[in-house]
Design a protein around this motif. Structure first.
Motif, short mmCIF file in Angstrom:
data_model
loop_
_atom_site.label_atom_id
_atom_site.label_comp_id
_atom_site.label_asym_id
_atom_site.label_seq_id
_atom_site.Cartn_x
_atom_site.Cartn_y
_atom_site.Cartn_z
N ALA A 33 0.82 -1.22 0.00
CA ALA A 33 0.00 0.00 0.00
C ALA A 33 0.85 1.26 0.00
CB ALA A 33 -0.92 -0.01 1.21
N THR A 34 2.01 1.23 0.63
CA THR A 34 2.84 2.43 0.66
C THR A 34 3.33 2.81 -0.73
OG1 THR A 34 4.77 1.08 1.15
CG2 THR A 34 3.65 2.11 3.02
N ALA A 35 3.51 1.84 -1.60
CA ALA A 35 3.97 2.15 -2.95
C ALA A 35 2.90 2.89 -3.73
CB ALA A 35 4.37 0.87 -3.68
N GLY A 36 1.65 2.70 -3.38
CA GLY A 36 0.58 3.39 -4.07
C GLY A 36 0.48 4.85 -3.69
N ASN A 37 1.21 5.26 -2.64
CA ASN A 37 1.15 6.65 -2.20
C ASN A 37 1.97 7.58 -3.09
OD1 ASN A 37 -0.45 5.87 -0.09
ND2 ASN A 37 1.22 5.77 1.38
N THR A 38 2.68 7.04 -4.03
CA THR A 38 3.48 7.87 -4.91
C THR A 38 3.31 7.41 -6.34
OG1 THR A 38 5.68 8.72 -5.38
CG2 THR A 38 5.56 6.47 -4.60
N SER A 39 3.36 8.35 -7.24
CA SER A 39 3.31 7.99 -8.66
C SER A 39 4.71 8.00 -9.25
CB SER A 39 2.40 8.96 -9.40
OG SER A 39 2.91 10.28 -9.28
N ASN A 40 5.71 8.04 -8.40
CA ASN A 40 7.10 8.12 -8.81
C ASN A 40 7.55 6.79 -9.41
OD1 ASN A 40 9.96 8.04 -8.72
ND2 ASN A 40 9.93 9.75 -7.29
N PRO A 41 7.91 6.78 -10.70
CA PRO A 41 8.32 5.52 -11.34
C PRO A 41 9.61 4.95 -10.77
CG PRO A 41 8.55 7.37 -12.86
CD PRO A 41 7.87 7.89 -11.64
N ASP A 42 10.52 5.81 -10.30
CA ASP A 42 11.76 5.32 -9.69
C ASP A 42 11.46 4.50 -8.45
OD1 ASP A 42 13.34 6.66 -11.58
OD2 ASP A 42 13.59 8.42 -10.31
N VAL A 43 10.54 4.99 -7.64
CA VAL A 43 10.19 4.31 -6.40
C VAL A 43 9.43 3.02 -6.70
CG1 VAL A 43 8.91 4.49 -4.23
CG2 VAL A 43 10.17 6.47 -5.11
N LYS A 44 8.53 3.05 -7.63
CA LYS A 44 7.78 1.84 -7.99
C LYS A 44 8.71 0.75 -8.50
CE LYS A 44 3.29 3.87 -8.84
NZ LYS A 44 2.19 4.05 -9.79
N LYS A 45 9.67 1.14 -9.32
CA LYS A 45 10.64 0.18 -9.85
C LYS A 45 11.47 -0.43 -8.72
CE LYS A 45 14.36 -0.05 -13.26
NZ LYS A 45 15.15 0.73 -14.21
N PHE A 46 11.90 0.43 -7.79
CA PHE A 46 12.66 -0.05 -6.65
C PHE A 46 11.84 -1.02 -5.81
CE2 PHE A 46 12.90 0.48 -2.07
CZ PHE A 46 14.04 -0.26 -1.83
N VAL A 47 10.61 -0.64 -5.47
CA VAL A 47 9.76 -1.47 -4.62
C VAL A 47 9.51 -2.83 -5.27
CG1 VAL A 47 7.44 -1.69 -3.63
CG2 VAL A 47 8.70 0.44 -3.37
N ALA A 48 9.29 -2.85 -6.57
CA ALA A 48 9.07 -4.12 -7.26
C ALA A 48 10.29 -5.04 -7.12
CB ALA A 48 8.74 -3.88 -8.73
N ALA A 49 11.49 -4.49 -7.33
CA ALA A 49 12.72 -5.29 -7.22
C ALA A 49 12.94 -5.74 -5.78
CB ALA A 49 13.92 -4.50 -7.72
#
Length: 96
Positions: free
Chosen positions: A16-32
């Motif tokens: 859920a915390t990843a949904g708090n940002t639309s930042n693609p860098d952060v989403k890519k990091f969280v996925a890895a």
């Protein structure tokens, strides 16, 4: 094919915390980082020696990616409270 499906499922169910940002860098990091944690959790479970070796290789791959991305995202978004809050969940495991 089954790993591609697994990756898609992981990306669709990010924390859920990843949904708090639309930042693609952060989403890519969280996925890895989440894939790193998943494969680490699978090591030592049922399976042949060959399957365990594959899990170790995948864990190493995603954990290395996550560590590199963590450093980049942490430095790039040092002043962003929202990004830092997300990174905090992973700091103990990935910050060298």
């Amino acid at each position: 094919m089954k790993y591609a499906l697994f990756v898609l499922i992981c990306l669709a169910t990010l924390p859920a915390t990843a949904g708090n940002t639309s930042n693609p860098d952060v989403k890519k990091f969280v996925a890895a980082a989440d894939l790193c944690e998943h494969f680490l959790g699978e090591i030592g479970g049922p399976g042949s020696a060959k399957e365990q070796k594959q899990l170790v290789n995948k864990a190493n791959r995603y954990c290395d990616i996550a560590k590199r991305q963590f450093k980049k995202v942490d430095a790039k978004y040092k002043a962003d409270k929202d990004v830092q809050a997300i990174l905090e969940d992973y700091r103990d495991e990935l910050d060298d």
